[in-house]
Design an enzyme around this catalytic site. Structure first.
Site, PDB file in Angstrom:
ATOM      1  N   HIS A 173      -2.026  10.413 -13.215  1.00 66.77           N
ATOM      2  CA  HIS A 173      -3.264  10.253 -13.996  1.00 66.77           C
ATOM      3  C   HIS A 173      -3.906  11.584 -14.352  1.00 66.77           C
ATOM      4  CE1 HIS A 173      -3.505   6.778 -10.912  1.00 66.77           C
ATOM      5  NE2 HIS A 173      -2.903   6.311 -11.995  1.00 66.77           N
ATOM      6  N   HIS A 191      -7.553  12.959 -14.048  1.00 69.73           N
ATOM      7  CA  HIS A 191      -8.838  12.669 -13.410  1.00 69.73           C
ATOM      8  C   HIS A 191      -9.916  13.536 -14.052  1.00 69.73           C
ATOM      9  CE1 HIS A 191      -7.687  10.204  -9.679  1.00 69.73           C
ATOM     10  NE2 HIS A 191      -6.603  10.257 -10.429  1.00 69.73           N
ATOM     11  N   HIS A 238     -10.651   8.526 -12.401  1.00 72.89           N
ATOM     12  CA  HIS A 238      -9.810   8.637 -13.602  1.00 72.89           C
ATOM     13  C   HIS A 238     -10.671   9.018 -14.800  1.00 72.89           C
ATOM     14  CE1 HIS A 238      -6.610   5.674 -11.841  1.00 72.89           C
ATOM     15  NE2 HIS A 238      -6.958   6.625 -11.007  1.00 72.89           N
ATOM     16  N   HIS A 247      -9.178   0.138 -15.604  1.00 69.50           N
ATOM     17  CA  HIS A 247      -7.887   0.790 -15.396  1.00 69.50           C
ATOM     18  C   HIS A 247      -6.774  -0.093 -15.957  1.00 69.50           C
ATOM     19  CE1 HIS A 247      -4.828   3.221 -13.439  1.00 69.50           C
ATOM     20  NE2 HIS A 247      -4.234   2.090 -13.103  1.00 69.50           N
ATOM     21  N   HIS A 296      -7.950   3.499 -18.984  1.00 71.22           N
ATOM     22  CA  HIS A 296      -8.643   4.779 -18.993  1.00 71.22           C
ATOM     23  C   HIS A 296      -7.805   5.750 -19.827  1.00 71.22           C
ATOM     24  CE1 HIS A 296      -9.871   3.404 -14.682  1.00 71.22           C
ATOM     25  NE2 HIS A 296     -10.765   2.966 -15.569  1.00 71.22           N
ATOM     26  N   ASP A 316      -5.024   7.197 -17.798  1.00 69.98           N
ATOM     27  CA  ASP A 316      -3.978   6.347 -17.214  1.00 69.98           C
ATOM     28  C   ASP A 316      -2.623   6.626 -17.853  1.00 69.98           C
ATOM     29  OD1 ASP A 316      -5.981   5.259 -15.729  1.00 69.98           O
ATOM     30  OD2 ASP A 316      -6.062   3.350 -16.819  1.00 69.98           O
ATOM     31  N   HIS A 345      -0.114  10.463  -7.195  1.00 70.78           N
ATOM     32  CA  HIS A 345      -0.485   9.647  -6.038  1.00 70.78           C
ATOM     33  C   HIS A 345       0.684   9.377  -5.101  1.00 70.78           C
ATOM     34  CE1 HIS A 345      -4.657   8.646  -7.131  1.00 70.78           C
ATOM     35  NE2 HIS A 345      -4.221   8.954  -8.349  1.00 70.78           N
ATOM     36  N   ARG A 390      -3.776  10.922  -2.676  1.00 73.28           N
ATOM     37  CA  ARG A 390      -3.456  11.929  -3.702  1.00 73.28           C
ATOM     38  C   ARG A 390      -2.546  12.995  -3.080  1.00 73.28           C
ATOM     39  NH1 ARG A 390      -9.422  12.279  -6.723  1.00 73.28           N
ATOM     40  NH2 ARG A 390      -9.689  10.005  -6.807  1.00 73.28           N
TER      41      ARG A 390
HETATM   42 CU   LIG Z   1      -5.176   9.045 -10.064  1.00 73.31          CU
HETATM   43 ZN   LIG Z   2      -7.226   4.542 -14.454  1.00 71.91          ZN
END
Ligand SMILES: [Cu+2]
Ligand SMILES: [Zn+2]
Ligand SMILES: *[C@@H]1O[C@H](CO)[C@@H](O)[C@H](O)[C@H]1NC(C)=O
Length: 172
Positions: free
Chosen positions: A66, A68, A83, A91, A100, A103, A140, A163
């Site tokens: 992602h 962030h 995100h 999401h 997002h 994403d 992640h 993370r």
């Molecule tokens: Cu993330």
């Molecule tokens: Zn997301």
């Protein structure tokens, strides 16, 4: 020439010139996962962004990937916040509209823990008020369920777990 014709000439030249490609780089350093990613936007401001690179030191399998919100990683990847979501959506999957901007789905690590990233995304941009430059890429520990997992956090984070890697998106 009248000032107004100078202005029109300027406008004409501005509209004629092809967009300058924009490039950004991410060095993952804020977790155990390492690697470098290059983001390229061939035709800003609206053209798709291509993200390419290699991420190492992962467990084999899928890992949520992602953008962030924040690029200030002073306390590690957790400092990157949530995100990147400028349109206040849920999401979701990168192929759906309800997502997002950050994403980007999952990356797949092989048996040696290496993932080859090759993503083309239509929503991410490297220019203008919604540029992702200065924000962070986060990898992640687990798989992003793309919003469909039915877990309380599926529509917020994809329930992708901790993370394991992060880096700031910087101008290249
Ligand atoms: Cu993330
Ligand atoms: Zn997301
Ligand atoms: C990345 O994906 C595109 C489209 O799927 C493909 O054409 C290209 O060869 C891929 N690049 C690499 C380095 O795998």
């Amino acid at each position: 020439m009248l000032p107004s014709s100078i202005y029109l000439l300027y406008l004409f030249l501005l509209l004629q010139s092809p967009p300058t490609p924009r490039k950004a780089v991410v060095v993952l350093g804020g977790g155990e996962a390492t690697g470098t990613l290059i983001l390229t936007q061939a035709a800003p401001p609206t053209g798709e962004v291509h993200i390419e690179g290699v991420v190492s030191n992962l467990t084999p399998g899928l890992h949520g990937f992602h953008i962030h919100e924040k690029g200030s990683l002073e306390n590690g990847c957790i400092s990157a916040g949530g995100h990147y979501n400028p349109y206040m959506r849920d999401h979701g999957s990168p192929i759906h509209l309800e997502r997002h901007v950050g994403d980007l789905g999952n990356i797949l690590a092989d048996q040696s823990g290496v993932a080859h990233v090759n993503i083309t995304d239509p929503l991410v941009t490297l220019v203008g008020p919604r540029s992702v430059i200065g924000r962070a890429i986060v990898v992640h520990a687990g798989e992003d369920d793309l919003g469909g997992g039915g877990h309380p956090s599926s529509l917020k984070t994809g329930n992708a777990g901790g993370r394991v890697g992060c880096g700031v998106i910087g101008i290249a």
